[in-house]
Design an enzyme around this catalytic site. Sequence first.
Site, PDB file in Angstrom:
ATOM      1  N   ASP A 377       0.846  -1.329   0.040  1.00  0.00           N
ATOM      2  CA  ASP A 377       0.085   0.195   0.126  1.00  0.00           C
ATOM      3  C   ASP A 377       1.395   1.020   0.257  1.00  0.00           C
ATOM      4  O   ASP A 377       2.669   1.163  -0.404  1.00  0.00           O
ATOM      5  CB  ASP A 377      -0.757  -0.285   1.113  1.00  0.00           C
ATOM      6  CG  ASP A 377      -2.620   0.604   1.126  1.00  0.00           C
ATOM      7  OD1 ASP A 377      -2.298   1.993   0.922  1.00  0.00           O
ATOM      8  OD2 ASP A 377      -3.553  -0.096   1.288  1.00  0.00           O
ATOM      9  N   ASP A 493      -6.615   3.811  -6.175  1.00  0.00           N
ATOM     10  CA  ASP A 493      -7.146   4.070  -5.102  1.00  0.00           C
ATOM     11  C   ASP A 493      -7.531   5.460  -5.109  1.00  0.00           C
ATOM     12  O   ASP A 493      -6.761   6.096  -6.225  1.00  0.00           O
ATOM     13  CB  ASP A 493      -6.602   3.319  -4.237  1.00  0.00           C
ATOM     14  CG  ASP A 493      -7.359   3.720  -2.787  1.00  0.00           C
ATOM     15  OD1 ASP A 493      -8.865   3.379  -3.394  1.00  0.00           O
ATOM     16  OD2 ASP A 493      -6.887   3.450  -1.796  1.00  0.00           O
ATOM     17  N   ARG A 576     -10.929   1.884  -7.417  1.00  0.00           N
ATOM     18  CA  ARG A 576     -11.771   1.880  -6.410  1.00  0.00           C
ATOM     19  C   ARG A 576     -12.973   2.442  -7.370  1.00  0.00           C
ATOM     20  O   ARG A 576     -14.165   1.685  -6.523  1.00  0.00           O
ATOM     21  CB  ARG A 576     -11.610   2.095  -5.728  1.00  0.00           C
ATOM     22  CG  ARG A 576     -12.140   2.054  -3.793  1.00  0.00           C
ATOM     23  CD  ARG A 576     -11.929   2.242  -2.860  1.00  0.00           C
ATOM     24  NE  ARG A 576     -11.540   4.184  -2.353  1.00  0.00           N
ATOM     25  CZ  ARG A 576     -10.901   4.887  -1.725  1.00  0.00           C
ATOM     26  NH1 ARG A 576     -11.040   4.186  -0.288  1.00  0.00           N
ATOM     27  NH2 ARG A 576     -10.712   5.922  -1.963  1.00  0.00           N
ATOM     28  N   ASP A 592     -13.198  -0.115   1.676  1.00  0.00           N
ATOM     29  CA  ASP A 592     -12.615  -0.435   2.707  1.00  0.00           C
ATOM     30  C   ASP A 592     -14.024  -0.916   3.762  1.00  0.00           C
ATOM     31  O   ASP A 592     -14.108   0.088   4.898  1.00  0.00           O
ATOM     32  CB  ASP A 592     -12.135   0.839   3.601  1.00  0.00           C
ATOM     33  CG  ASP A 592     -11.195   1.402   2.419  1.00  0.00           C
ATOM     34  OD1 ASP A 592     -10.287   0.875   1.540  1.00  0.00           O
ATOM     35  OD2 ASP A 592     -10.650   2.723   2.093  1.00  0.00           O
ATOM     36  N   HIS A 650      -6.653  -7.840   3.264  1.00  0.00           N
ATOM     37  CA  HIS A 650      -6.313  -7.013   3.525  1.00  0.00           C
ATOM     38  C   HIS A 650      -6.766  -6.099   4.838  1.00  0.00           C
ATOM     39  O   HIS A 650      -7.838  -6.160   4.686  1.00  0.00           O
ATOM     40  CB  HIS A 650      -7.051  -6.775   1.524  1.00  0.00           C
ATOM     41  CG  HIS A 650      -6.213  -4.398   2.107  1.00  0.00           C
ATOM     42  ND1 HIS A 650      -4.861  -4.464   2.355  1.00  0.00           N
ATOM     43  CD2 HIS A 650      -6.553  -3.254   1.571  1.00  0.00           C
ATOM     44  CE1 HIS A 650      -4.821  -2.655   1.882  1.00  0.00           C
ATOM     45  NE2 HIS A 650      -6.065  -2.616   1.859  1.00  0.00           N
ATOM     46  N   ASP A1365     -63.409 -38.574 -38.576  1.00  0.00           N
ATOM     47  CA  ASP A1365     -63.022 -38.230 -36.410  1.00  0.00           C
ATOM     48  C   ASP A1365     -64.275 -38.381 -35.698  1.00  0.00           C
ATOM     49  O   ASP A1365     -64.546 -39.924 -35.829  1.00  0.00           O
ATOM     50  CB  ASP A1365     -63.476 -36.262 -37.093  1.00  0.00           C
ATOM     51  CG  ASP A1365     -62.865 -35.453 -35.278  1.00  0.00           C
ATOM     52  OD1 ASP A1365     -62.004 -36.283 -35.186  1.00  0.00           O
ATOM     53  OD2 ASP A1365     -63.317 -34.403 -35.056  1.00  0.00           O
ATOM     54  N   GLU A1368     -62.097 -43.078 -31.473  1.00  0.00           N
ATOM     55  CA  GLU A1368     -61.846 -43.385 -30.461  1.00  0.00           C
ATOM     56  C   GLU A1368     -62.110 -44.816 -29.914  1.00  0.00           C
ATOM     57  O   GLU A1368     -61.548 -45.529 -29.550  1.00  0.00           O
ATOM     58  CB  GLU A1368     -61.169 -42.471 -29.158  1.00  0.00           C
ATOM     59  CG  GLU A1368     -60.054 -41.252 -30.054  1.00  0.00           C
ATOM     60  CD  GLU A1368     -61.224 -40.085 -31.093  1.00  0.00           C
ATOM     61  OE1 GLU A1368     -59.968 -39.541 -32.058  1.00  0.00           O
ATOM     62  OE2 GLU A1368     -62.446 -39.345 -30.841  1.00  0.00           O
ATOM     63  N   ASP A1472     -56.980 -31.522 -32.049  1.00  0.00           N
ATOM     64  CA  ASP A1472     -56.934 -30.642 -31.255  1.00  0.00           C
ATOM     65  C   ASP A1472     -56.333 -29.894 -30.852  1.00  0.00           C
ATOM     66  O   ASP A1472     -56.516 -29.513 -29.440  1.00  0.00           O
ATOM     67  CB  ASP A1472     -58.236 -30.600 -30.715  1.00  0.00           C
ATOM     68  CG  ASP A1472     -59.902 -31.584 -31.754  1.00  0.00           C
ATOM     69  OD1 ASP A1472     -59.696 -31.463 -33.130  1.00  0.00           O
ATOM     70  OD2 ASP A1472     -60.741 -31.803 -31.534  1.00  0.00           O
TER      71      ASP A1472
END
Length: 1801
Positions: A377, A493, A576, A592, A650, A1365, A1368, A1472
Site C-alpha cells: 500500500d 485507489d 476502487r 474499505d 487486506h 374423426d 376413438e 385439436d
Amino acid sequence: MAKQRFSGLEVSLMVLFALVMVVAVAMVVLVATGEPGTIKHDSGSDPDIVPECPSIPEGERVDCFPDAGASRQKCLERACCWSPLNETNVPWCFFSKNHGYSVVSESKPDSTHIEAKLTRMDAPSLFGADIKDLTFYAEMQTENRLRFKITDASKARFEVPHEHVQSLSDTPNGPLKYRLELIQKPFGLKVWRRTSPEKLLFDTTMGPLVFADQYLQLSAKLPSHNIYGLGEHVHQTFRHDTNWRTWPIFTRAAFPNGGTHNLYGHYPYFTCLEDTSGQTFGVFLMNSNAMEVTIQPAPAITFRTIGGVLDFYILVGETPEAVVDEFTKLIGRPFIPPYWSLGFQLSRWDYGSLEEVKKVVERNRQAGIPYDVHYTDIDYMENNKIFTYDTDKFAGLPQFADYMHDKGQKYIVILDPAVSTGQRINGPYEALERGHAAKVWVTEPDGVTPLLGEVWPGETVFPDYTNQDCIDWWVDEISRFHKEVKHDALWIDMNEVANFVKGGIKGCADNKLNYPPFTPRILDDLMYSKTLCMDAKHKWGDHYDVHSLYGYSMVLATDKASKAVFGTSRSMVFTRSSFPGVGKYSGHWLGDNSASWNDIKWAIPGMLEFNLFGIPYIGADICGFFDNSTEELCTRWMQVGAFYPFSRNHNAKGFADQDPAAYGFDSLLVNTSRHYLNIRYTLLPYLYTLFYKAHVNGETVVRPLMHEFYSDSETWAVHKQFMWGSYLLITPVLDPGVEFVEAYIPDAIWYNFETGVKITERKAIINMHLPADKIGLHLRGGGILPIQRPNITTTYSRLHPMGLIVALDDNKAASGELFWDDGDSRDTVSSGVYIHYQFSVANDVLSMQVAHNGYTDPNNLKFEKITVMGVNSVPALVLVSDGNVVITLNESQIEYDSSTRVLHLKNLELELGKNYTVSWEVKNSVNIDCYPEEDEDQAKCEARGCIWELLSSPRCYYAENHGYITSNKVETSSGITVDIDRNTKFPSQRSRSRDISKLRIFDPYNARYEVPIHLDLPAIPETDETKREYRVQIHDKPFGIQVIRKETNEIIWDSAMPGFTFSDQFLQISTRLPSDYVYGFGESEHPTYKHDLNFHKYGLFAKDQPPGYKLNSYGVHPFYMALEKSTNAHGVLLLNSNAMDVTFQPTPALTYRTIGGILDFYMVMGPTPEEVVQQYTEMIGRPVLPAYWSLGFQLCRYGYANDKEIADLYRDMKAAKIPYDVQYADIEYMERQMDFTLDQVNFKELPALVDEMRAEGMRFIFILDPAIAGNETKGSYPAFDTGIEKDVFIKWPPELSNDIVWGKVWPDYPNVTVDNSLDWDTQVELFRAFAAFPDFFKNGTAEWWGEQIKDFYKNIMKFDGLWIDMNEPASFVHGTVGENCLGNDGLENPPYMPSLESKLRGLNHKTLCMNSEQILASGTRVKHYDVHNLYGWSHTKPTYDALLSTTGKRGVVVTRSTYPSSGRWAGHWLGDNYSAWDQLLKSIIGMMEFSIFGIPYTGADICGFFNVADYEMCLRWMQLGAFYPFSRNHNTINMPRQDPVAWGPDFAAMSRDVLNIRYTLLPYLYTLMYEAHVHGNTVVRPLLHEFVTDEKTWDIDRQFLWGPALLITPALDPGVTVVRGYVPNDRWYDYHTGKAVGVQGQFVDMDTPLTKINLHVRAGHILPWQKPENNTHYSRLNPLGLIVALNDEGVAYGSLFWDDGEGINTVQNGRYLLTTFSVFDRNLTSEVSVNGLAEADRLTLGVVRVWGVTEEVSQVTMKVAGKTDTTLDHHYNPEIQELQFDATSLSHTIEKSFTIIWTKT
C-alpha cells in the site's frame, strides 16, 4: 487503503450532529404543517392553477417534494397534491396531473426511430430553470435494446463521452422483442414486451417528466418487485426493498458500513425479473451527474438527477443472464484477467518496512498457503508520494518483484491519482514538475490554475485524465516507475476523486454548481464534501458533470499505461471507483470494509451486483479492512473468500495482522484456509473458463441462484449463498457461533463437493451442518468442471495434470467447457491462440471435443483423472477412444466407491488439445414400482411383499427376486419354450385379479384375447443361428429374457428384473434399456422427442382428448425405438390393444403395465434408425401413397357459417395467388351434424361450389364421424335404417341385453333449437340425439359404410378424400346414455387403472361401456374393453376402400384415431391443438413420432385449433406448416379466422412465398412418399436418422429433415430473429441463396427475419422440383427442374417417382416412372428404372441448378441417345458457385435417359 482517520474533535462533532438529527426527526410534524423554521423557495407558483389530484394507491405516489421542508402550503404552491399520512416515508406531497410535458409533434423517420417535440405544460416549477421545449429521440437499436433520449431542444447539454457506447448505424436484424408506445398528454412512454399477451415493462405515465437545468426526473412503474442493481452502495439484500427506499448515486470515498449513502462507483442501472418465466429486463440511465433513485411499492422507480440528459437504455432478455449479456454488449465485455490474478492475494496498509513484508510472505509460504500475489500500500512510497519509494524502509523494493517471481508469485503496487506539491527528500519531485510542464491538472474555474487539495502526501494537485496530455504524462510516469520498481500490475485507489478538504484548499465559490437548487441525498448533503469543487475544470467539462467519471477516465489512462509497460503480457488494472464500462479494462474491490459479521454478509450482494454491472473480477477485503478480526470471523471469511473471484486478504494501519499464517501454523484458520484455497486452485480452470464466457458471452461469474433457477420464486431473494457459474453452489457461514446454516437447495441434483455424495434434498430450505472447518460446497448435477492438481502458486499448478469432475443430473447427463491459453498474453481470444473444449456426458459416454485448437501448451498437459458423481454401480468396462485407438482401462485405473456412488478414473494420459470419448458400462440395479397406484403407504406396500423406503424413488418397490420362476425350458433352432410359475414366496399382487399361476409362452389351455391384426412375418422362423443378428438368453430367477446384439455384445432388452406379473387384468413387465435415448410411444404430447427417463409415466388409451402433457390422446402406439451406445438402433412393438401405461426411469429402464390380452413383443434390429422404421413397416404394413394433390396446402375450419363463406375464402385465396389445393367442410355442412346429409339452409349451394372448384383443379374433403343418429323418423335417415337392417351397430352382449349401446355425439334431436348459452352437459342432455356406433369389425359393416359413402357421392355431393374423426370412439356421455353400464364393473373400473386422463371416472369416460360387445370378422365375440383402442383402426380401412371404390381414384383418408398399421390406409393429423407457441415444437415432435410409427402423412393444425392465434405465431406456424407432409390450416368455431388471407396482404405475401417453396419441392416430397410406400422410409426425418454417429443429433427436435437432403430449421419462439440450429457433419447449401454455408458439425446462429424459414440442402443430393402454381393440377404441367448439390468430390445422387398422381395401385401395376439422377466428374446422368407412365403424364426437363461448381464453365452439352448433341444456354455465378442451365426448349421428356456435361474453362 483507508481514508483519513477522524480526530477527537471530529468525533465530537459527529455525536453532536446525531443529536441534532434526533431533534429534527422529532419536529417532522411541525415541519410538515408549515410552521416557522422551514426553508422557503421561490416556486414560481401560479395561484390560478388548481392541482388535479388523481385517486391512486399510496404506493404509486410520486414525490413532489424530494427536498426537505414539505408543508401543505408549499405543496400547493407547486400545484401538487397534499395528503398527509401516519407514514412519514410515503410522500405527503405528490404530483398532480398538472405537471409534465405534452407531445406537440411526432415523426418516424424509419421503422427503428421515433422523434418527438415536447413542450412543458403550465405548472409551477420545483426548482426553477425548467426547460420549455425538449426533444425526444428513440432508437430501436437491436431486437433486445431500446434507447430513448430526452434533452433540451435548443441547447446542447453535457452527455457522457463513453468510450464503448455508441449510437448504432445498423438496424435490428428481425422483429423487436419490445414495443415502444408514446403517450401524448401528459407525455409518457410505455415499453411493452412482445409476448402473447403483451407485458408492460416500463411505464412512465405514473408520474410527470420534469426537466429543468439542474433537476431532471422520470418515474416508471415496473411489473414486479424483483429489482436488482443500482450502486454503488451497501445493499444488505440482493433484491431491493421496494418500501420507499432512496439511494443516492455519486462517487464518494466513504466507508461501506451498511448505510444508504453513496459509495465509490456510479451505477444508475437495475434489472427486473418479471415473473417465473425468467423474462427479465434492464434499465440503464447513461448519466454521470449526481442523482438519487427512489424505489417504491407500486412497484416503481424514480430517477432524479441534477444535470446532463435523460439517456435511457431498456434491455430485454428471456432470462436474467440474457440481460447481463445485453448490458455488457452495450458497455463493453469484461476483460479476462491473467491466470495468476485468480490466485489468492495478500496485502495490508502499513507493513512499515520491506523486511516486514518479506516476513509475512515467508511465513505464509512456510504455512503452505496457496497464494500468488502480494501488494504494498502507500507506505512503500516516500512520504506517500506516487512514483516514489521509501529508500530507507523499502530499500530493496526494486528487487522485490524478482524475489516474488523466484517462487512463482507476483507483486502489485498501489497508485493514487493525487500528486503532492511538495519536494522529495533529496531533490525535486520530477513527476510533479513534468506534470506542471504538460499542464495535466484539474484546474480552478479559470481553466488555468491547478486546483489544490489535500490527500495522503499533504497538499496535492489532481491529474485530469480526460486530457490527452495528462494521459500521455500518466503513461510515461508509470513506465518510468516500472523501470525503477518492477511490478506486475496496478492497483488504483482514491479515484472518486477523494480529497481530505472540502472542495479545495481555497474552498469553493457560492454558485449553482457547488450549491445546486436540489442536492440528492448524498453523504453529507454537500456536493463537494471530500472531493473537488463542482466548478473545477476538466477537458470533458465541469467537475459537476464529470465527477463520477473520474475513476472511469483514470482506468482508461491506466490501461493505456499497462499496455505500454507490459506489452503483450496481459497484466491488469484494479480500481476502487468505477462507472459502467470499467469492467472492460479493470477489476474492483468492495472498498474499505470492517472486520465485522455484517460486512462478511454484505459482500455477497455486492459481488452479485458487480457481476450485473459487468465487473465479474470482484471481491471484498477478506477478514475486513478496519478493526481487529477475531479468529472465528477471519476463519469463516477465509472460507468464503476462497470463492471470491478476486480473493485478497487486506487490512488497515494500526490493526493486528490477519494474514492466515499470523494465526499460527497449526491453527484451525490456517488448516481450513489451506484446504479451501487448495480447492480454489483445483477449480481455477473452471473459474478461468467462466471469465472467458464472461468475456465472450457476457455471462456472470459469481451468480445469484435466481439467475439459474428463476422459475423458483424461493431463489429470488437469496443473498447469503452464491454460485460459480451454473454448477458450483457456495453456502458460507456468516454468523458467529453457528454450525447450522439455513440454506436453500434449488430444484436439481446436488452433490457434496468434498465427498461426492448426492444429497437427498432439492427445492427445499435445509439446515446445513457446517462445523468450524467447513463451508458448504455443492455441485449441481449436469455440470462438468475442468480441474487441475493444485500447487502453492498458479505458476506451479499450471504445470500439473488436469482432470474433470462430472456431476450427473437426473438424466445421467452433464456438460461443460474448458478455456485454456497461456494465462498471460493479451488478446488470445481475438487472435485465436487458445484451446476450447466442449465436454458432454450422455448415455454413459463422456465426449471431450475440441471446439477450437489454436494453442499448444508447453508443459504437455494431460487429463490425468476423471471423477464421475452419481454412477449407480461399478462399471464392468471403461473404454477410452481418441477416434482411432480404443483402450480398455485396467482395474488399477478404475476406483468406485459404492457408498458415495462416485467413479474415479485414474492415471489417464489424455493429451490436452485432442478429442476423446470415455465410456463406461454400468448395469444399474433398478427399483421397480410395486404400487403404481396413487394411494400408497407402507402397510399397503408391505402387504404386497414389497419393500418400503421413504426416500427411495419409487418408495414402494419389488425385492430383487420377485417375479416368476422358469422350468421346462426347451430350446430349438427356431425358438425357446419355457414354463414360468409365480414365485409363491410373494403374495398375489391384486386380490381382485386372478393370477395365472402357470403360463407357457404358447399356452393352448388358457386362450386369451389377442390383437386381431395381421402382421407380415416370415412364414418360417429363421433357424440358422448364424444369420440372426441377435441371441436370446432366458434368466431363471426371476424369469426374464435378454436379447443381445451379437455384433456389439450389447444387451438391448433385459427383462430379468423383479416385478414381472401376469394376472387376468394386470400384466407387468420391465426391461432395462441400453441407453437413455428412447423415442416413440403414443399418442401423447411429449415436450421433447427424446424421452425424459426421470420416472415419467404415459398412459396409452384412445380418447377424444386434445393434446396435453401426459394426456392420452387419440391413438395408441406401443412402439419405441432406442439407440444403443454403439450408435445402433432397434425397435420394440408390444402388440397389445388393452389400456396400458409405460413408465420410464433413469436406470435406464422401462415398465409396461397393461390390463388385458397377452404380452406379445416384436423386436426389429435395425441397425440404423431408418432401417428400424423400414423393418417395422415391413411387419405392420407399408404406408399408403397419398394422392399428389393431397401434398398441396389445405384449408379448413369448424364453423363456416355457410357455403358463401367458403366461396369467398376460395376467391380471396385465388386473388392472393396463394397455392392451395384442398378445401374442407367440417360437421357444419351437415343437417344437424348427421353423417351423409346436407344442410339445405346454409349449405344448399355447396355441391355446386364443389363442382366449380374441382373444375379448376381444386379438391374437396368432407368430414365423417362414425356415430349415427338414432332418433330420426323411420324412413327419413337411410344410414340408420339400413344399419339396423344389417345389424351393424355395437350392442350389449346377449346375456345382458339385445339393445344398442347408445351414446351421444354431435347429431342433434330433430325439431329442436339448441340453446348454446346452457352449459355443455345440459346441452348434451337436452339437444343431442341418441347415437349408435358401427362395429367396423363386422364383415357387413364395411359394406354398409361403403354404400352410404357411395350414395352421398352420387346423390348429394362429390368429394376427393375423406376425413374421419371422433373415432376413438368419442361420446359426449360416459359409457352409454344414462351412464349405467351393464355387466362386470371390473371392466369399467379395472383393479389397476393405468395412468389415464380422468382415470377416476373409469375407462368409459367419454366413450362406450367396456362391456359392450363387438364381433370380429372371424365371428369371435370380444369385449370393447379389449378392442377399444382398435376402433379407429377398424374404421379406417373400410373408409379407404369405400373412397377408392366410390371415386375410382386414390384420394386420401385422414383419421384421428390410429393404431399400428393404420398408415396402410390413412394419414393422421395431431388433433385439436392450441394456438400457442409451444405447439410449434410439439408438432415437430409429433410428426417425427408418427414417422417412426409408420404414418408419414402427418401434420398439425397450422396456427392451432383452439384459442385465438397471434399474428407472429401464426406466420411462423405457416412457415413451419409449409413443411408438414399434411399441411392444413384449421381452427374451431367462434374463433377469428386464421387462414392466410385473413391477416392482411403482408401475411398473405409471406405465406405465399413459403408455400411456393413447398410447391416447388413437391416432386421431391412425392418421391419421399413413394419411398415410404415401397421401402418404409421416413419422410419427416429426425436428424439422428441420417447422422446417428453424431450424438449431438440424438437430442435435436427443433429441426427436422425432409428425407435425407432438406434440413428445415424453423423459428419456434416469439420475437426471434436468430435461431440456433445444428449444421450436421456434411456439406450444406442455403436453399434460398444456393451458397455453401461453410460449417458442419456445429451449432450456428441462423438469421431468421420474419419473412424467412431456414432451409438447407445437403451436398451429394439431387432434388427434383417444379415451378409452383395456384394448385398442383397446374404445377404438375410444368417442366421438371433439378437442384444438384455437389459434395466435396463433385458427386450427387437423386431420384424421381412420377405417376398420374391419383391412380389406384399405380405402383403395384407398374404405371409409373422411376428415374435416378447422378453427377460424377461434371456429368449429370439420368437412368430410368421403371417406365410405365402414360403419355399424358410425362414430364419434360427444365432448369437445372448445380451448386458447388468451383470453376468457371465454358460449355454445357446435353446428350440423348439417337439425337444430336445440344449446347445448352448456361449461366455461372462465381460468388455463390452456382451453374444454371435450361433444357426447356428441347421438350425432352424424362422417361428418356440423358447425359448433360459441363466443361470448365
